[in-house]
Scaffold this motif. Structure first.
Motif, PDB file in Angstrom:
ATOM      1  N   ALA A  29       0.621   1.150  -7.338  1.00 44.29           N
ATOM      2  CA  ALA A  29      -0.014  -0.102  -7.691  1.00 44.29           C
ATOM      3  C   ALA A  29      -0.458  -0.783  -6.169  1.00 44.29           C
ATOM      4  O   ALA A  29      -1.342  -1.913  -6.392  1.00 44.29           O
ATOM      5  N   GLY A  30      -0.399  -0.023  -5.267  1.00 46.77           N
ATOM      6  CA  GLY A  30      -0.970  -0.573  -3.907  1.00 46.77           C
ATOM      7  C   GLY A  30      -0.042  -1.343  -2.994  1.00 46.77           C
ATOM      8  O   GLY A  30      -0.262  -2.090  -2.230  1.00 46.77           O
ATOM      9  N   LYS A  31       1.426  -0.778  -3.295  1.00 49.05           N
ATOM     10  CA  LYS A  31       2.591  -1.597  -2.492  1.00 49.05           C
ATOM     11  C   LYS A  31       2.521  -1.387  -1.148  1.00 49.05           C
ATOM     12  O   LYS A  31       2.614  -2.119  -0.036  1.00 49.05           O
ATOM     13  N   SER A  32       2.284   0.046  -0.883  1.00 49.44           N
ATOM     14  CA  SER A  32       2.064   0.551   0.623  1.00 49.44           C
ATOM     15  C   SER A  32       0.863  -0.038   1.287  1.00 49.44           C
ATOM     16  O   SER A  32       1.162  -0.404   2.429  1.00 49.44           O
ATOM     17  N   THR A  33       0.050  -0.282   0.655  1.00 51.64           N
ATOM     18  CA  THR A  33      -1.195  -0.766   1.199  1.00 51.64           C
ATOM     19  C   THR A  33      -1.116  -2.324   1.658  1.00 51.64           C
ATOM     20  O   THR A  33      -1.228  -2.663   2.589  1.00 51.64           O
ATOM     21  N   LEU A  34      -0.437  -2.982   0.650  1.00 50.65           N
ATOM     22  CA  LEU A  34      -0.201  -4.365   1.005  1.00 50.65           C
ATOM     23  C   LEU A  34       0.830  -4.470   2.161  1.00 50.65           C
ATOM     24  O   LEU A  34       0.947  -5.366   3.102  1.00 50.65           O
ATOM     25  N   ARG A  43       2.658   2.633   7.281  1.00 52.78           N
ATOM     26  CA  ARG A  43       3.143   3.446   6.041  1.00 52.78           C
ATOM     27  C   ARG A  43       2.324   4.090   5.568  1.00 52.78           C
ATOM     28  O   ARG A  43       1.031   3.778   5.522  1.00 52.78           O
ATOM     29  N   LYS A  44       2.697   5.269   5.135  1.00 51.04           N
ATOM     30  CA  LYS A  44       1.485   6.441   4.351  1.00 51.04           C
ATOM     31  C   LYS A  44       1.207   5.735   3.336  1.00 51.04           C
ATOM     32  O   LYS A  44       1.969   5.263   2.257  1.00 51.04           O
ATOM     33  N   VAL A  45      -0.105   5.728   3.023  1.00 51.64           N
ATOM     34  CA  VAL A  45      -0.646   5.189   1.792  1.00 51.64           C
ATOM     35  C   VAL A  45      -1.249   6.345   0.904  1.00 51.64           C
ATOM     36  O   VAL A  45      -2.194   7.118   1.635  1.00 51.64           O
ATOM     37  N   SER A  46      -1.196   6.852  -0.135  1.00 49.60           N
ATOM     38  CA  SER A  46      -1.934   7.564  -1.014  1.00 49.60           C
ATOM     39  C   SER A  46      -1.899   7.344  -2.404  1.00 49.60           C
ATOM     40  O   SER A  46      -1.155   6.489  -3.047  1.00 49.60           O
ATOM     41  N   ASN A  47      -2.946   8.001  -3.098  1.00 51.62           N
ATOM     42  CA  ASN A  47      -3.113   7.574  -4.416  1.00 51.62           C
ATOM     43  C   ASN A  47      -2.369   8.699  -5.201  1.00 51.62           C
ATOM     44  O   ASN A  47      -3.035   9.642  -5.963  1.00 51.62           O
TER      45      ASN A  47
END
Lengths: 676, 84
Positions: A29-34, A43-47
């Protein structure tokens, strides 16, 4: 090596002013991006669902401006509902119920995914029933600003909590930060007292100390299943009811994603694309990075020469030139490869392809007793075994999980990269076969394949013996494709590059100096080298050093696999960290030489001649023997430590270390005999 | 016509009838917003009996194994839409 995720279990309630803000949302949902946006942490972000497997924490960037209240975000693994079906979901549910005593909650941030608003809101409704008196809601991925002011008001009235629509990829940091700091749930509604029905199986993914919690109602048998299904259904129906009342009738169309999936998930084409993508990545690391690496090497060598020319002859010069430039510098030149690898992996992860890769690989993986869910941990293992081992928490079956983490260290991690590139680049002749394939790139791809394939074989053996059992459930969410952000990929690549340099500047530097010390002292007496040429006396000095004696001591063990004492020393020190092989070779070969002219380690390796036989020390057989040893052996103390932590004892790490050592030695032996 | 989800071919559509047999799967599907009576379309079947990818509604795509798809009962050409 990868940075260890932030994780300490020490209670921090002592810091009364620090308030915790857990971040809850659907997987992807985009938690790590936020989280990254607000904390500045990378923090590592990926889809792909399941990248956040351990609660990671970070303080808000704005804490430094306003010191009265310090906030810390806690990024939790994604959940679809409050009924955990794996350990990582258990972490989230346990944290949410405030069962983890080390947190000092003030608010809970629920992150909704506007692209999947109905299931998001359904999950949120379930959370609100339990901790609604502490919740605030952020709607992410509202990229076209579809949520109107009226809709936002309406949602706030119905839910009783403040709502903020955002788009995390291009967000106004101040607005979000202000919202989090100041907004509170509206008190007119009585929220957050309901108990949570749960099945005994789901309860088994929660810490055992929590089963007595007053908000947890464990219901066995069919009744329990019905209660849980009923709970989820009610939330979802209410979610639909609320959304039907809104002005905006969103909801993202997936036309393009479906078209891409027609090709990417095609029974035949899908497999070809899968291999093409991964070959391309390894080829890119190899071919694209080559020139940059050559340049970096030149710069390091020239700087070393230049500095060396100003230093007086003696021990200090030797320390700088042989330990610093030949040792550490020899490792640093692999920076471009590391950065390219992580840049490409980041693009791939962001795009949403990884879950498709899990889909395509599931048949093969399940043949070996694992499943598509083991694909992500394995995939992370190409970067570093440590995040991979932690990502294995998403695997529901304990036996399958153990089989995954015991074989993960066989996956070629980025620490092996310098060794592979050094040896392949030096000893495998480069020419083109079948018009498009380069032999060096192919060798490289082969080593990656070999490690992965052996991991699967061992997993199969484990699943047929010690960890017998059926495969876990496999329901995998295929997120819509998204255009990967180059900026995020560059950031990821930069971050990993920096970690690599940091490691080179600390651990590898310290150990390189130690290696230099041990290979310089004790000094031989002057009589021994009297009358000899400088070249001969340097090599005698090296052989009589502490490390030289150790090398000769272990020579009988490594001789059958085609190695001399210098390589043996390299192997020995690489058990601390694999890159040390390269730095140790750099130092040993630089010390054995008299002239310090700009000659790279590669050239020295090719030129070395055995004083007894007059033959070249390194031939193709020796090179491949070393390569096979590195493919299979577990030379990483951090991996052993994380294995112990994840399995709660020394048994699994010791077994893993031993079987890998046997494989490494055995295969090196066979390869050497076959090739020489 | 009543079938299991595993019997559908790529491109075929069917209405879900019963998927309560496997609780973990049941809960996950419910949470994704997949309800009994919903229309579901087969996007692709991985070769050699690998997993099957499905599409539900406008934006939900997911995959499951053949073994799990066998536990889900569907109805083809059902006229009735999702019950209110």
């Amino acid at each position: 090596m990868d940075k260890m995720p932030v994780q300490d279990s020490t209670p921090i309630t002592a810091e009364a002013s620090l308030k915790h803000l857990p971040l809850i949302g659907l997987p992807n949902a985009g938690k790590s991006t936020l989280f990254n946006l607000l904390t500045g942490g990378s923090r590592k972000v990926s889809n792909y669902s399941g990248i956040t497997v351990e609660a990671s924490r970070g303080e808000l960037l704005t804490n430094s401006n306003d010191s009265s209240i310090l906030y810390e975000l806690i990024d939790l693994p994604g959940i679809y509902n409050l009924t955990p079906t794996s350990y990582d979901e258990g972490v989230t549910v346990a944290t949410l119920l405030e069962l983890e005593p080390q947190y000092n909650f003030e608010k809970v941030i629920i992150l909704l995914d506007w692209h999947r608003i109905a299931p998001s809101l359904g999950m949120a409704l379930g959370v609100l029933k339990r901790v609604g008196n502490k919740a605030i809601i952020i709607i992410n991925k509202d990229d076209d600003q579809e949520v109107t002011i009226e809709d936002r008001k309406k949602l706030q009235d119905i839910l009783g909590v403040p709502v903020l629509p955002i788009t995390a990829l291009d967000a106004d940091l101040q607005t979000i930060d202000h919202f989090i700091r100041t907004e509170k749930p509206y008190s007119k509604k009585d929220l957050g007292a309901e108990s949570l029905p749960i099945t005994p199986l789901s309860a088994s993914y929660l810490p055992s100390s929590l089963t007595g919690h007053n908000q947890l109602k464990i219901i066995p048998g069919k009744k329990g299943e019905e209660a849980v299904a009923n709970e989820i259904n009610c939330n979802l129906e209410e979610s639909h009811r609320i959304l039907d009342g809104l002005q905006t009738k969103n909801f993202k169309r997936s036309g393009l994603s479906e078209k891409i999936d027609k090709i990417v998930l095609h029974p035949l084409l899908g497999g070809l694309i899968f291999f093409a993508i991964f070959y391309l990545i390894f080829n890119a690391i190899y071919s694209w990075a080559g020139p940059i690496m050559g340049l970096t090497e030149q710069v390091v060598l020239m700087t070393g020469d230049w500095i060396g020319s100003y230093l007086p002859q003696g021990v200090f010069k030797s320390l700088i030139v042989d330990a610093l430039f030949s040792g550490v510098g020899g490792v640093v030149i692999f920076l471009p490869q590391i950065m390219i690898l992580f840049f490409l992996l980041s693009l791939l992860e962001q795009s949403g392809y990884i879950s498709r890769a899990a889909f395509i690989s599931d048949r093969v993986m399940s043949f070996f007793g694992l499943g598509g869910k083991a694909f992500l941990p394995y995939m992370s293992g190409y970067a570093c075994a440590i995040p991979g081992i932690m990502a294995a928490r998403t695997i529901p079956s304990q036996k399958e999980r153990l089989a995954t983490i015991m074989t993960l260290p066989l996956i070629t991690c980025s620490a092996r990269l310098p060794v592979y590139i050094l040896l392949i680049g030096t000893f495998v002749p480069s020419y083109t076969v079948f018009k498009i394939f380069n032999t060096q790139a192919l060798s490289f791809f082969f080593l990656y394949f070999l490690g992965s394939f052996m991991a699967l074989i061992i997993a199969k053996i484990l699943r047929l013996s010690a960890f017998k059992g059926g495969p876990s459930n496999f329901l995998i969410d295929l997120p819509q494709y998204e255009r990967p952000s180059i900026r995020a990929a560059l950031k990821q690549s930069w971050q990993k590059g920096r970690n690599f340099l940091k490691k080179a500047g600390t651990i590898i530097l310290a150990l390189s100096i130690l290696i230099w010390l041990l290979s310089t002292f004790p000094k031989v007496s002057q009589e021994k080298i009297q009358g000899l040429t400088d070249q001969q006396s340097a090599s005698i000095q090296l052989e009589h050093s502490a490390l030289g004696q150790l090398g000769h001591f272990i020579e009988p063990v490594i001789e059958p696999i085609g190695m001399n004492w210098k390589i043996g020393v390299g192997l020995l020190v690489s058990f601390g960290a694999r890159e040390l092989f390269v730095s140790a070779m750099g130092t040993l070969y630089a010390l054995g030489e008299v002239d310090e002219e700009s000659e790279g380690l590669r050239a020295k390796l090719i030129a070395e001649v055995d004083p007894d036989t007059g033959k070249k020390v390194f031939d193709l057989a020796t090179a491949w023997s070393i390569l096979f040893f590195f493919v299979f052996s577990l030379q990483c103390t951090s991996t052993l430590a994380i294995l112990k932590k994840e399995t709660g004892g020394w048994r699994i790490p010791l077994i893993t270390f031993t079987y890998m050592l046997v494989l490494a030695y055995g295969s090196s032996f066979i390869v050497y005999r076959l090739l020489s | 016509m009543i079938k299991t989800l595993a019997e559908l071919k790529a491109g075929e559509e069917a209405h879900l009838k019963d998927f309560t047999k496997n609780p973990a799967l049941h809960f996950k599907l419910l949470s994704l917003g997949v309800l009994p009576g919903d229309l579901i379309k087969v996007l692709s079947c991985a070769p050699f009996g690998g997993p099957i990818a499905f599409k539900h509604g406008e934006a939900t795509t997911f995959a499951m194994r053949k073994k799990e798809a066998k536990e889900i009962i569907v109805q083809i050409n059902a006229q009735e839409e999702r019950a209110p």
